[in-house]
Design a protein around this motif. Sequence first.
Motif, mmCIF file in Angstrom:
data_model
loop_
_atom_site.group_PDB
_atom_site.id
_atom_site.type_symbol
_atom_site.label_atom_id
_atom_site.label_comp_id
_atom_site.label_asym_id
_atom_site.label_seq_id
_atom_site.Cartn_x
_atom_site.Cartn_y
_atom_site.Cartn_z
ATOM 1 N N GLY A 94 48.372 -46.382 -21.746
ATOM 2 C CA GLY A 94 47.936 -45.604 -20.601
ATOM 3 C C GLY A 94 46.540 -45.034 -20.685
ATOM 4 N N VAL A 95 46.048 -44.640 -19.500
ATOM 5 C CA VAL A 95 44.837 -43.841 -19.350
ATOM 6 C C VAL A 95 45.265 -42.378 -19.391
ATOM 7 C CG1 VAL A 95 42.950 -43.212 -17.794
ATOM 8 C CG2 VAL A 95 43.712 -45.597 -17.935
ATOM 9 N N LEU A 96 44.595 -41.590 -20.204
ATOM 10 C CA LEU A 96 44.901 -40.168 -20.291
ATOM 11 C C LEU A 96 43.854 -39.398 -19.499
ATOM 12 C CD1 LEU A 96 45.607 -40.031 -24.135
ATOM 13 C CD2 LEU A 96 47.103 -40.782 -22.281
ATOM 14 N N TRP A 97 44.317 -38.383 -18.766
ATOM 15 C CA TRP A 97 43.313 -37.547 -18.105
ATOM 16 C C TRP A 97 43.627 -36.088 -18.347
ATOM 17 C CZ3 TRP A 97 47.474 -37.960 -14.902
ATOM 18 C CH2 TRP A 97 47.645 -37.020 -13.890
ATOM 19 N N SER A 98 42.561 -35.287 -18.286
ATOM 20 C CA SER A 98 42.611 -33.933 -18.832
ATOM 21 C C SER A 98 43.238 -32.924 -17.902
ATOM 22 C CB SER A 98 41.200 -33.473 -19.233
ATOM 23 O OG SER A 98 40.310 -33.588 -18.147
ATOM 24 N N GLY A 99 43.962 -33.385 -16.882
ATOM 25 C CA GLY A 99 44.774 -32.476 -16.097
ATOM 26 C C GLY A 99 44.072 -31.924 -14.865
ATOM 27 N N ASP A 100 44.694 -30.934 -14.268
ATOM 28 C CA ASP A 100 44.252 -30.372 -12.991
ATOM 29 C C ASP A 100 43.348 -29.173 -13.239
ATOM 30 O OD1 ASP A 100 45.879 -32.265 -11.896
ATOM 31 O OD2 ASP A 100 47.527 -30.893 -11.484
ATOM 32 N N GLN A 101 42.065 -29.340 -12.985
ATOM 33 C CA GLN A 101 41.121 -28.244 -13.199
ATOM 34 C C GLN A 101 40.460 -27.814 -11.897
ATOM 35 O OE1 GLN A 101 40.255 -31.247 -15.142
ATOM 36 N NE2 GLN A 101 41.163 -30.696 -17.091
ATOM 37 N N LYS A 102 39.861 -26.641 -11.968
ATOM 38 C CA LYS A 102 39.085 -26.134 -10.843
ATOM 39 C C LYS A 102 37.610 -26.350 -11.132
ATOM 40 C CE LYS A 102 42.463 -22.603 -9.474
ATOM 41 N NZ LYS A 102 42.713 -21.158 -9.249
ATOM 42 N N LEU A 103 36.874 -26.702 -10.110
ATOM 43 C CA LEU A 103 35.488 -27.099 -10.276
ATOM 44 C C LEU A 103 34.587 -25.909 -10.596
ATOM 45 C CD1 LEU A 103 33.447 -29.451 -10.037
ATOM 46 C CD2 LEU A 103 33.186 -28.823 -7.633
ATOM 47 N N SER A 104 33.689 -26.126 -11.546
ATOM 48 C CA SER A 104 32.607 -25.196 -11.854
ATOM 49 C C SER A 104 31.600 -25.960 -12.691
ATOM 50 C CB SER A 104 33.121 -23.970 -12.629
ATOM 51 O OG SER A 104 33.538 -24.351 -13.929
ATOM 52 N N TRP A 105 30.408 -25.414 -12.848
ATOM 53 C CA TRP A 105 29.445 -26.043 -13.750
ATOM 54 C C TRP A 105 29.978 -26.032 -15.175
ATOM 55 C CZ3 TRP A 105 26.041 -29.027 -11.670
ATOM 56 C CH2 TRP A 105 25.509 -28.738 -10.419
ATOM 57 N N ASP A 106 30.697 -24.988 -15.505
ATOM 58 C CA ASP A 106 31.261 -24.914 -16.856
ATOM 59 C C ASP A 106 32.298 -26.009 -17.074
ATOM 60 O OD1 ASP A 106 30.920 -23.392 -19.230
ATOM 61 O OD2 ASP A 106 32.943 -22.616 -18.977
ATOM 62 N N TYR A 107 33.044 -26.303 -16.048
ATOM 63 C CA TYR A 107 34.032 -27.390 -16.133
ATOM 64 C C TYR A 107 33.350 -28.719 -16.435
ATOM 65 C CZ TYR A 107 36.551 -31.182 -13.663
ATOM 66 O OH TYR A 107 37.111 -32.372 -13.285
ATOM 67 N N ILE A 108 32.233 -28.978 -15.776
ATOM 68 C CA ILE A 108 31.502 -30.208 -16.058
ATOM 69 C C ILE A 108 31.019 -30.212 -17.501
ATOM 70 C CG2 ILE A 108 29.438 -31.541 -15.463
ATOM 71 C CD1 ILE A 108 29.759 -30.527 -12.584
ATOM 72 N N ARG A 109 30.528 -29.079 -17.972
ATOM 73 C CA ARG A 109 29.971 -28.990 -19.335
ATOM 74 C C ARG A 109 30.996 -29.361 -20.394
ATOM 75 N NH1 ARG A 109 30.975 -25.632 -23.073
ATOM 76 N NH2 ARG A 109 32.060 -24.223 -21.656
ATOM 77 N N TRP A 110 32.171 -28.728 -20.378
ATOM 78 C CA TRP A 110 33.076 -28.916 -21.517
ATOM 79 C C TRP A 110 33.783 -30.264 -21.497
ATOM 80 C CZ3 TRP A 110 38.030 -30.015 -20.422
ATOM 81 C CH2 TRP A 110 38.660 -29.436 -19.325
ATOM 82 N N GLN A 111 33.794 -30.930 -20.338
ATOM 83 C CA GLN A 111 34.408 -32.251 -20.315
ATOM 84 C C GLN A 111 33.600 -33.286 -21.093
ATOM 85 O OE1 GLN A 111 35.185 -33.219 -16.146
ATOM 86 N NE2 GLN A 111 37.346 -32.904 -16.564
#
Length: 880
Positions: A537-554
Motif C-alpha cells: 500500500g501507499v501510506l499517507w499521513s492522515g487528516d491534517q489542517k492546512l497551515s504553513w507549518d503543516y507544509i514544513r513538517w511534512q
Amino acid sequence: MRRLRHRGPWRAWVPPGLVIALAATALTGPAPAEAAATASGAVLDAAHGSVGWQSPVYARGTGGGPEKCPAPADDPDEGVCDRFDLTVSVPDGYWDDNPEGGVPLSVRWERPSDDFDLYVYDDHGKQVASSAGTADPEATVIPRASGTYHVVVVPYDVRGGSFTGTAYLPATTDAGDLTSFSGGDGRYTIGAGPLTARADFLTDGRLRLQADPSGVLGDPAGTAIVRERQALQRHTSSFDTGEYYGIRSPEAVLRVYKKPLRFGLYEPDDRTRIWQEDKPLRWSTGGMRQSLARGADEQFFGGGEQNGGFSHRNRTVYVANSFDWNEGGHNNSQPFYLSSAGYGVFRNTFAPGVYTFGSPVTTGQQERRFDAYYFLGDAKQVIGRYTRLVGRPFMPPVYGLEPGDSDCYLHNANRGERHTLDALEVADGYTRNRMPLGWMLVNDGYGCGYENLERTAEGLRDHHAQLGLWTQDGIDKLADQVRAGQRVAKLDVAWVGNGYKFALDACDAAKKGIEDNSDARGFVWLPASWAGAQRCGVLWSGDQKLSWDYIRWQIPTYAGATMSGIAYNTGDVGSIYRHDAAMYARDLQWKAFLPAVMTMDGWATDLTTGKPADQQPWRDGEPYTSVNRKYLQLKERLLPYMYTLSAQAAKTGVGAVRPLWLEYPDDPDTLGARATYEFLSGPDFLVAPVYEDSDTRDGIYLPKGTWTDYWTGRTYRGPTTVDGYHAPLDTLPLFVREGAIVPMWPKGTTSWQTRDRHELDWDLYPAAHGTSRYTLYEDDGVTRAFARGAAATQRAAVRTDARGTTVTVGASRGGYAGKVDARTYRFTVHGGTAPARVLLGGRQLPRSAWSYDARTRVTTVGTPSLPLDRGFTVRLDTGR
C-alpha cells in the motif's frame, strides 16, 4: 457507578537500574486488582502498583471523538462519556531505563461488537496518549508519566455495553550471569537463569536474536510480518575467550558475555564494533528493552513514518498505533531503525515501542520477550535486507503515480445530496483544464455509499482515470466492485485492530482482491499501518489542517519514511479540512515530486471566508490554476523517471523520496537544520519547498558537486548554502545534479494513455568529467505481466570531453504489450557553448534539427524516428 480496584506493587519498590533476581513466574502480568474506596480516581505509586475500574453501561455510542463528549458538569453521571483521573507518583529517573517507557493503560469491552476509544490528557489539557482504532482492548502508554492525568473513554460505537479499564506501574528485572551456552551450524542457545536466548545466523548477513524470561521462545507475529523463508548460515563456529563466547560467521562475530549476560556484534576481525550492549537485557511487567553504547558520531534513522523528522540522534521516537496526524505523530510507524554504524534492527512484534537514541541507546517494546533481526551493510543495503524480510515495496500501476482525487458524492453531509455519477463532472474539469488525473475515489466519506458503479467506472475511463472506492467497514464486496471497474482501494482507520495485524490483513487482502478479480495491479491507500505495509500500500499521513507549518513538517516526514523501506508516503494536497489558494499551490508544487499524491475534497472550508471550499487544482482561478497546471504537467512528463524509480524500489526497497544523507552519508551537513526541509526525488532532483508566506527561500543546502537551477540554468558548486533564492508563487526551488540523465514524456502530456508513445525526451546534465549512465525501465504500466518478465530496459550514457558531448542510447531490450517499434527522441543538453555541429550516428544533422539557447545554455536536438531494436549516438561537437 463505576467500581474502582487497586492492587499493590509487584514487589517492593525497586529503583530503575538495580539488578534483581526474580523467579520466572514473578512478572507474568497484572494480577486482578483489589477493590478501592474511591470512585473519582486512583493513584499509582510505591504502595499501589495497579488500578482497575469498571465503566457504566452505555445504551448507545457517540459516533465521534472526544468533541462529542459534553462538559463534565453537563454529564455528571458519565452517561455519555467515561472520565477517570489517574495520578502517577514515581521517583525522578524512574522511566529512564524502563522498557515500557510509561504507564500502560487499556480498556477492554465486554462485548466484541462494541467500540470504545481511549484518550488521555495532562493537567494542562494537552492530549498525551490515545488509542482510537477498533482494537479490543484499546491500549496505550502515558509516556514518562508523572502527575495527574485525565482519562476520557468515548463509547464510539456501543449498544448497551461497558468496559473494564486497567493501568499499572511496570517494574523491572535484568538478565543475570550466563548459565549455559551450546549450539552450532548457525544456531546457538544461551541461558541466564530463567532467561533463554537463541542466536540464529541467517543468509544474506542477517542475525536473529531472541530472548524470553519465561524460558520458552515463541513467535506471536508468526508470518504476518515476516514473509521470507529464512535459511541458516551454517558456516559458523564458536570460541571461548574467557570473558565471552564468540560466534563467528562470514559476516560478523557475535560476542556472548558471561558476567552478566550481554551481547555485542563485531566485524569478522572481532575488534571493530558494530553494536555493543552496555547493560544486560531488561524486562518488566509487560516489556523488554535492549541498551546499546552509542558511537561518538553515530546517527539513527527509521521508525517508519515519524511526522516532522528523519534523523533521530538525541531524540525519542514512538512506534505504535497512533491517530495523532500532526507533527510528532507516528501513525505509520515501524519497529525498525537504521544506524550509520552499518546495521539496522527490526523488532519482530506487533507491540508498541519506545526508542531513545541518546547515550546509551535504549529500545523498548511493550512485550515481555525479545525478537530482533539485525541487518549489516550501508544504509541502502540495510533497507534492502529489511524489506526482503518483510516485503519489498509493491510495483504500482502507472496511473497510481498520476494525481488522485477524492470526494463523497452520495449522501454527502458537507456538500448536500449528489449522485455518484456527478464525479464525472469533476473528471471533466481535469480534462477541460488540461490537468492529469489518474484515479478518483467517489465515496470518500463516513456514511457515503455509491451507485451506478459500472457507469461511473466507464465514464472515468473516458477521462483516462480509474475508479477508486473508500472502505469504511469491510472488503467483503471487493470482488463485485472490482468486476464493476474498481482499481483503487482506500482503507479506513477501522482496519487497525488488535496488534495492528488488521492493518496488514486488510492491506494484503485489498491488494489481492483487486488482483484476483482483474488483470490489474492492486493499488491500496491506508492511513495507519505497521511493518510490512510497504509491500501492499501507499501510506499517507492522515487528516491534517492546512497551515504553513503543516507544509514544513511534512517535508522530512516522507523523506524519513524511505529509511524504513516505505516507498510511497504522502499527504493530502492542501490538507483535508482547510483551504487557501496560495498554500494549496505551494503544497502541490513540491508534492509533484512525490510518487503518489491525492487531493481530498468535500471537507474543507476556506481559511478567509469560512465557507465550504472545493479543492480541485483549478478552483481558485488565476494565477493559481496556471501554477497548478504547470506542476501537474511537469509531474506527468517526469513519469518515466518516477516509474523507473518505482521499479528500482520494488527490487531494492529504496524509494524515490530521500533525505540528503542517504545519497551523501559522508557530509555531516546533510543532517543539519539546513538540510531538514528539503529532499531528493531520486538521486537527481533536489527539492527545497517554500513553506512560508514568502517569495524568498533561504537556507537551501546543496551538497558536493555541481547543481543546476532547473528554471534558470544557473549552476552552483557544492557544498554550499543558497540564501535569498527568488521564488515567486510559480517557482519551486529545484536543482538538478551534475550527471543527471532524466527521461521524460513529451510536453503537454496529460495522461499515460494519451501520451505520444512514438516520442521520448531526455533531459541531460553532462558531468564535467567521466561518464554518466542511466537505465530506463518500461512495461505496459497496468497489468501484472511485468512480474513474468514482460518489460524492457534501455540504457543511456553521456560523456563530455574537450571537443564536445556524446550521448549514447542503447537498444531497448525486452518486450511488453503496447511497445512501439520505433520512436523519435528529443534531447535537451544543459551547459556548455553552442555546438558547431550535431551528428546522429556520425552523420551531421541539418541545422533545423537542433537549436541553442544562450540564456539557459541548453542545446535541443530532435531526431527522426529510430528503431528501438538498435542503439545510436548523438554527438554535440564544439569544433575546437
